[in-house]
Write a protein that holds these residues in place. Structure first.
Motif, PDB file in Angstrom:
ATOM      1  N   THR A 247       0.854  -1.202   0.000  1.00  0.00           N
ATOM      2  CA  THR A 247       0.000   0.000   0.000  1.00  0.00           C
ATOM      3  C   THR A 247       0.881   1.241   0.000  1.00  0.00           C
ATOM      4  N   VAL A 248       0.236   2.395  -0.116  1.00  0.00           N
ATOM      5  CA  VAL A 248       0.941   3.648   0.152  1.00  0.00           C
ATOM      6  C   VAL A 248       0.868   3.892   1.665  1.00  0.00           C
ATOM      7  N   ALA A 249       1.466   4.995   2.101  1.00  0.00           N
ATOM      8  CA  ALA A 249       1.455   5.322   3.530  1.00  0.00           C
ATOM      9  C   ALA A 249       0.014   5.446   4.024  1.00  0.00           C
ATOM     10  N   TYR A 250      -0.245   4.811   5.161  1.00  0.00           N
ATOM     11  CA  TYR A 250      -1.603   4.850   5.695  1.00  0.00           C
ATOM     12  C   TYR A 250      -1.717   5.931   6.761  1.00  0.00           C
ATOM     13  N   ARG A 251      -2.979   6.168   7.164  1.00  0.00           N
ATOM     14  CA  ARG A 251      -3.214   7.239   8.136  1.00  0.00           C
ATOM     15  C   ARG A 251      -2.732   6.805   9.525  1.00  0.00           C
ATOM     16  N   ILE A 252      -2.230   7.782  10.272  1.00  0.00           N
ATOM     17  CA  ILE A 252      -1.777   7.501  11.637  1.00  0.00           C
ATOM     18  C   ILE A 252      -2.961   6.957  12.441  1.00  0.00           C
ATOM     19  N   GLY A 253      -2.730   5.860  13.141  1.00  0.00           N
ATOM     20  CA  GLY A 253      -3.784   5.263  13.958  1.00  0.00           C
ATOM     21  C   GLY A 253      -4.629   4.260  13.218  1.00  0.00           C
ATOM     22  N   GLU A 254      -4.375   4.119  11.908  1.00  0.00           N
ATOM     23  CA  GLU A 254      -5.243   3.266  11.102  1.00  0.00           C
ATOM     24  C   GLU A 254      -4.878   1.796  11.234  1.00  0.00           C
ATOM     25  N   GLN A 255      -3.578   1.512  11.270  1.00  0.00           N
ATOM     26  CA  GLN A 255      -3.145   0.138  11.114  1.00  0.00           C
ATOM     27  C   GLN A 255      -2.192  -0.321  12.198  1.00  0.00           C
ATOM     28  N   GLU A 256      -1.424   0.624  12.766  1.00  0.00           N
ATOM     29  CA  GLU A 256      -0.313   0.187  13.607  1.00  0.00           C
ATOM     30  C   GLU A 256      -0.765  -0.381  14.952  1.00  0.00           C
ATOM     31  N   THR A 257      -2.067  -0.380  15.191  1.00  0.00           N
ATOM     32  CA  THR A 257      -2.530  -0.978  16.442  1.00  0.00           C
ATOM     33  C   THR A 257      -2.837  -2.461  16.279  1.00  0.00           C
ATOM     34  N   ASP A 258      -2.875  -2.934  15.040  1.00  0.00           N
ATOM     35  CA  ASP A 258      -3.151  -4.353  14.793  1.00  0.00           C
ATOM     36  C   ASP A 258      -1.842  -5.027  14.368  1.00  0.00           C
ATOM     37  N   PRO A 259      -1.203  -5.702  15.321  1.00  0.00           N
ATOM     38  CA  PRO A 259       0.133  -6.205  15.021  1.00  0.00           C
ATOM     39  C   PRO A 259       0.163  -7.163  13.821  1.00  0.00           C
ATOM     40  N   VAL A 260      -0.784  -8.050  13.719  1.00  0.00           N
ATOM     41  CA  VAL A 260      -0.717  -9.041  12.640  1.00  0.00           C
ATOM     42  C   VAL A 260      -0.839  -8.354  11.282  1.00  0.00           C
ATOM     43  N   LYS A 261      -1.735  -7.374  11.199  1.00  0.00           N
ATOM     44  CA  LYS A 261      -1.909  -6.628   9.956  1.00  0.00           C
ATOM     45  C   LYS A 261      -0.606  -5.895   9.601  1.00  0.00           C
ATOM     46  N   MET A 262       0.006  -5.334  10.641  1.00  0.00           N
ATOM     47  CA  MET A 262       1.283  -4.640  10.449  1.00  0.00           C
ATOM     48  C   MET A 262       2.349  -5.611   9.938  1.00  0.00           C
ATOM     49  N   TYR A 263       2.413  -6.776  10.558  1.00  0.00           N
ATOM     50  CA  TYR A 263       3.442  -7.750  10.186  1.00  0.00           C
ATOM     51  C   TYR A 263       3.251  -8.187   8.730  1.00  0.00           C
ATOM     52  N   LEU A 264       2.000  -8.406   8.335  1.00  0.00           N
ATOM     53  CA  LEU A 264       1.742  -8.891   6.983  1.00  0.00           C
ATOM     54  C   LEU A 264       2.135  -7.852   5.926  1.00  0.00           C
ATOM     55  N   ALA A 265       2.124  -6.579   6.323  1.00  0.00           N
ATOM     56  CA  ALA A 265       2.500  -5.522   5.387  1.00  0.00           C
ATOM     57  C   ALA A 265       3.982  -5.583   5.003  1.00  0.00           C
ATOM     58  N   ASP A 266       4.760  -6.410   5.734  1.00  0.00           N
ATOM     59  CA  ASP A 266       6.194  -6.553   5.432  1.00  0.00           C
ATOM     60  C   ASP A 266       6.451  -7.583   4.340  1.00  0.00           C
ATOM     61  N   ILE A 267       5.388  -8.148   3.788  1.00  0.00           N
ATOM     62  CA  ILE A 267       5.507  -9.272   2.862  1.00  0.00           C
ATOM     63  C   ILE A 267       6.463  -9.004   1.698  1.00  0.00           C
ATOM     64  N   CYS A 268       6.473  -7.774   1.182  1.00  0.00           N
ATOM     65  CA  CYS A 268       7.276  -7.499  -0.013  1.00  0.00           C
ATOM     66  C   CYS A 268       8.759  -7.339   0.274  1.00  0.00           C
ATOM     67  N   THR A 269       9.120  -7.093   1.522  1.00  0.00           N
ATOM     68  CA  THR A 269      10.522  -6.743   1.809  1.00  0.00           C
ATOM     69  C   THR A 269      11.307  -7.802   2.570  1.00  0.00           C
ATOM     70  N   VAL A 270      10.645  -8.632   3.383  1.00  0.00           N
ATOM     71  CA  VAL A 270      11.394  -9.485   4.325  1.00  0.00           C
ATOM     72  C   VAL A 270      12.254 -10.560   3.661  1.00  0.00           C
ATOM     73  N   THR A 271      11.813 -11.081   2.514  1.00  0.00           N
ATOM     74  CA  THR A 271      12.582 -12.178   1.911  1.00  0.00           C
ATOM     75  C   THR A 271      13.983 -11.723   1.509  1.00  0.00           C
ATOM     76  N   VAL A 272      14.101 -10.448   1.165  1.00  0.00           N
ATOM     77  CA  VAL A 272      15.411  -9.904   0.764  1.00  0.00           C
ATOM     78  C   VAL A 272      16.415 -10.028   1.914  1.00  0.00           C
ATOM     79  N   ASN A 273      15.972  -9.701   3.138  1.00  0.00           N
ATOM     80  CA  ASN A 273      16.855  -9.818   4.292  1.00  0.00           C
ATOM     81  C   ASN A 273      17.142 -11.278   4.607  1.00  0.00           C
ATOM     82  N   ILE A 274      16.099 -12.115   4.507  1.00  0.00           N
ATOM     83  CA  ILE A 274      16.289 -13.536   4.810  1.00  0.00           C
ATOM     84  C   ILE A 274      17.333 -14.135   3.876  1.00  0.00           C
TER      85      ILE A 274
END
Lengths: 473, 484
Positions: free
Chosen positions: B404-431
């Motif tokens: 996604t693009v940047a989301y609104r403050i307070g919109e997503q960062e309170t739901d940890p699982v949703k936040m974690y899933l948003a890392d899907i595009c970047t984490v494999t590079v580090n792994i």
């Protein structure tokens, strides 16, 4: 029902590297509190460990002298637990892939040769030290990061004698290998003892207890004996031995509980991502093996077989590495090992045992000691004067030649003086002369002694004996 | 000269030609920070005094014709990189007053060139998060819409560059922490190959994944910073002995015939249509430039987030254990050691950090190690293999940087699982220890930046910079209000 003890050991030995295992701080013992630590060994955030290759070399040597298999692939793990002397809250250690696996050391105990198996030896870092003052605890991180090897044995021990014989043997071997200085008073070696009791002949082992951190031979012996006694009492009274970790109190000679099995830590071991694993090549291992110095057993063989020294004397020499090294250096200066060995075992060891001389800091050079033996062997001084000169060397720091000169101890073989002195002694002891001539030859020794004393070593005993026999005819 | 509209190369030239002095340049940035950062909150600490001194020293080098590429260039540094004598907080109450007695290796290298430190930038607490809203202080805002998050964890560095409060910055990337905020803030961020840049002095989050990298206005600027900080370091045993080339050496070379792979799974339902469209359009641009697009697949992607959170959580739990309040950091109270550290850690750490510590310790606990941590390590091997398979038929990989693009403050960062899933595009590079660069490739209907990522072969940063630069030559950045 006779109860039979089964004992296994975990021995920690500090390696004598110049620097610590993961940073460049000095690994020396002591120092002002927190004067030998840096951001790395005091665990500041962002710092990273870099493995000291010398420490790896030393543990490989330790493995070879204990007949271990050296892993071609080895890696480090983190052992996680909170304690104020552990600034990172994890100890870098080795779990599934230690440097050394399987091995054995043969010991002499209770009149038998016994083979004690080694399970593994791994490399880890030491923790700091806590000093408790009134109601405050102070942390000193100087010891943090000093390289340690942990030697884990199989449960092959069955008495305090087995344990102390093993501990002494590996202490000596590690010293000879140049791996650990073995200074127990500085905590260079510490022993954890696991003890259980079971009826003799039983297939299963009893519940074990672990006595932690024993740092002298005497403490090890007393702790093992006490724990065998304590567990025997419990079992014979129908009580249960609880699996727990114990502390040995040197003052009371008793053990007390540190923590029970239920309170045991879950160390959450996992591979340390900061330290890449090591793969050893055969060439690297061969080079390290070739660099291992002569072990005490090899020296013993050489002393008895090549030098013709008695087994008892050879054992005395090798049992203190500093003394054996002194002997080696003395023989290099004067190639006559037997009298050197004898003078060491008779005279030097006596002074060491009396505490007059420190074995680690012998106050005269081995070359001077060798010269002293040489002077006596070649008839330049009397053998009786050796001790006196040695005492003088200790006090004055002079060489044997200087002292012999100063005290006029050279054998002059002045036959005129000898004859004159013998005549005087015979004249002064008419009764003894008469007894001798009547066949009581044992008074000869008395007359010899009188002459010897009067001549103050300026004539050799052989010369005195010759003159005396002549005059008594 | 509008300093916010020029490249590092142009700044270099202006300094060397004495169009502007190092002190004036630093002053201008400090001035901009004073005006705009109350709104953006990209800095935790502004080092005005140190900047003045550093600028004077730099000017001497410039006057003596001894200038290196970064002499006199002001930079912002993420607040998890240790700076000797300058507070380094990790945006945590735990380290609010921690002043390191030593410099990170990257700082030593930048000092060696005579750079000018503007300040330490905000981040998610201990780099855990993708919004910079888990920071205990300076919860940074997105310069394109201050009602939105800047991404994270290097949100302060990305927002500072985006708002023109620093010409470039250093961030760190454990699972996307350079690329995702770069994407959200419309700037360029490069996560180097694991081992390319020394980690010594980077306060560790997950040691096997962490990597320091640049955030700047262009791929070329990223290359200039990477040139300065890369290389083997005797203080970091995991730093690579691979020789440091000029990472900008391939800039301007044609990408004709280059094979760019697009793994299908990155363009699935969880990715916004606007993002998919922008990245697909960028792929078409590459085709026009002569590149060949390759369709491919990464079937283990669906497990990547789980593997990432297990590995990074386990390492984090161990790395963060040292914060007990004994020698530095927040000191709690209690009658015993256990009570004292419990109080220190309860008060010092925020909720997200605590969650990761719990997760990591759980994964390493006896009885669970095989089920979680060991499986995650097996997945790591699988992901590496799948990347190798793709690189057998392609030179670089193109994916969205975030779903996604940047989301609104307070919109997503309170739901940890949703936040974690948003890392899907970047984490494999580090792994997989790979290098990747994120660059803007468009704006959505609200004018929020969209980022795409180019992922390269190990130690092939030069090709990434070449490829990103080829696109940037024809891309027009839409400035936010702070740089208008």
């Amino acid at each position: 029902m006779k109860l039979y003890p089964t004992i296994g050991l975990e021995i920690h030995a500090e390696l004598m590297t110049e620097s610590k295992v993961f940073c460049t701080c000095s690994a020396k013992f002591g120092g002002e509190p927190n004067s030998r630590c840096c951001p790395v060994c005091s665990g500041l955030p962002g710092t990273l460990p870099v493995l000291n290759s010398k420490a790896v070399e030393y543990i490989i040597k330790a493995g070879y002298i204990m007949n271990c298999e050296i892993s071609r692939f080895t890696k480090w793990d983190r052992k996680n637990y909170f304690y104020p002397d552990l600034p990172k809250a994890y100890q870098i250690s080795q779990m599934p892939r230690p440097v050394c696996l399987g091995g054995y050391v043969d010991i002499e105990s209770e009149g038998k040769t016994k083979r004690m198996r080694i399970n593994r030896i791994h490399l880890e870092e030491d923790a700091g030290k806590l000093v408790h003052e009134n109601r405050i605890s102070l942390a000193d991180y100087n010891r943090c990061g000093i390289p340690l090897i942990e030697i884990v044995t199989e449960p092959d021990f069955h008495s305090a004698a087995d344990v102390t014989a093993f501990f002494e043997k590996i202490r000596l071997m590690l010293q000879y290998a140049g791996v650990c200085d073995g200074r127990l008073e500085q905590g260079s070696m510490r022993c954890d003892v696991n003890i259980s009791l079971a009826p003799e002949g039983s297939d299963t082992l009893g519940t074990r207890t672990e006595v932690k951190n024993l740092n002298s031979l005497r403490a090890i012996q007393r702790a093992v004996e006490y724990e065998i006694y304590r567990q025997t009492e419990l079992i014979e009274n129908g009580e249960r031995v609880i699996q727990e970790t114990l502390h040995f109190n040197d003052a009371t000679g008793e053990t007390s509980s540190l923590r029970s099995k239920e309170d045991a830590h879950d160390y959450r071991y996992f591979p340390d991502p900061d330290i890449p694993p090591i793969i050893f090549t055969e060439e690297e291992l061969a080079a390290i093996k070739a660099d291992i110095p002569e072990m005490p057993q090899q020296r013993y063989e050489r002393y008895t077989k090549e030098y013709g020294i008695s087994g008892a004397d050879a054992a005395v020499l090798i049992n203190t590495k500093a003394v054996s090294d002194f002997f080696e250096a003395a023989v290099k200066a004067y190639d006559n090992p037997k009298p050197i060995a004898t003078f060491i075992t008779v005279e030097l060891m006596r002074r060491i045992n009396l505490g007059e001389v420190d074995a680690e800091n012998i106050p005269f050079a081995p070359e001077n000691f060798a010269r002293l033996v040489e002077l006596a062997e070649t008839g330049k001084i009397s053998k009786d004067n050796r001790k006196m000169i040695l005492r003088d060397m200790t006090a004055s720091g002079g060489t044997p030649d200087e002292i012999a000169e100063r005290e006029q101890l050279w054998i002059k073989e002045d036959s005129e003086l000898t004859e004159k002195t013998v005549d005087e002694i015979l004249a002064a002891n008419p009764k003894a002369v008469e007894q001798y001539r009547n066949g009581e030859t044992k008074v000869f020794g008395f007359l010899m002694g009188q002459c010897n004393r009067a001549l103050k070593g300026s004539a050799s005993p052989a010369a005195i004996k010759r003159v005396l026999e002549e005059k008594l005819k | 000269m509008d300093i916010t509209k020029v490249s590092l190369k142009e700044l270099r030239k202006a300094l060397d030609d004495k169009e502007i002095s190092a002190a004036e340049l630093a002053e201008e940035y400090i001035g901009r920070i004073k005006t705009a950062d109350a709104e953006v909150e990209s800095y935790i600490t502004v080092t005005e005094e140190q900047a003045k001194i550093a600028a004077e020293q730099a000017q001497k080098l410039i006057d003596d014709n001894k200038a290196q590429p970064l002499t006199g260039i002001p930079l912002a540094i993420k607040d998890n990189i240790c700076t000797d004598g300058i507070r380094t907080t990790c945006a945590s109450k735990m380290l609010e007053n921690f002043v390191p007695p030593y410099n990170a290796t990257v700082i030593e290298k930048l000092n060696g060139q005579g750079y000018v430190l503007l300040g330490k930038t905000s981040m998610d607490e201990f780099a855990m998060g993708g919004s910079t809203q888990t920071a205990a202080f300076s919860k940074t805002k997105n310069p394109y819409d201050t009602g939105r998050v800047p991404g994270g964890s290097s949100g302060g560095s990305a927002a500072a560059v985006s708002a023109g409060l620093a010409p470039a910055a250093l961030g760190s990337d454990t699972g996307g922490s350079i690329r995702q905020p770069s994407s959200f803030c419309g700037v360029t961020g490069l996560k180097p190959t694991y081992g390319r840049v020394s980690r010594y002095g980077l306060i560790a989050f997950a040691s096997s994944l962490d990597q320091i990298g640049p955030i700047a206005n262009s791929a070329e600027d990223c290359g200039i910073l990477l040139n300065a900080v890369a290389g083997r370091d005797e203080h970091d045993a995991t730093s690579a002995g691979v020789p440091v080339e000029d990472f900008n050496a391939k800039i301007g070379q044609s990408i004709k015939g280059m094979k760019i792979a697009l793994p299908r799974e990155f363009f699935g339902d969880s990715t916004d249509d606007e993002v998919k469209q922008a990245v697909t359009a960028a792929a078409k641009e590459y085709e026009k430039l002569g590149a060949e697009l390759v369709d491919c697949s990464m079937s283990s992607l669906k497990y990547a987030v789980a593997a990432y959170y297990l590995i990074s959580g386990a390492e984090a739990a161990s790395n963060l254990s040292r914060f007990d309040g004994i020698k530095y950091g927040l000191r709690g109270e209690g009658r015993s050691f256990d009570e004292m550290i419990r109080d220190s850690r309860s008060r010092g750490f925020g909720a997200e950090v605590k969650r990761r510590i719990l997760l990591g310790n759980y994964a390493l606990s006896s009885g669970y190690y095989d089920a979680y941590y060991r499986k995650a390590l097996a997945l790591k091997q699988q992901i590496i293999k799948e990347y190798n398979d793709i690189y057998a038929q392609a030179d670089v990989i193109l994916t969205p940087t975030a779903p996604t693009v940047a989301y609104r403050i307070g919109e997503q960062e309170t739901d940890p699982v949703k936040m974690y899933l948003a890392d899907i595009c970047t984490v494999t590079v580090n792994i997989a220890s790979l290098p990747a660069i994120s660059l803007p490739c468009g704006y959505n209907a609200d004018g929020m930046p969209i980022g795409m990522s180019l992922v390269g072969k190990r130690f092939d940063e030069a090709t990434l910079i070449q490829t990103a630069d080829a696109y940037q030559r024809n891309f027009t950045v839409m400035p936010n209000k702070f740089r208008a």
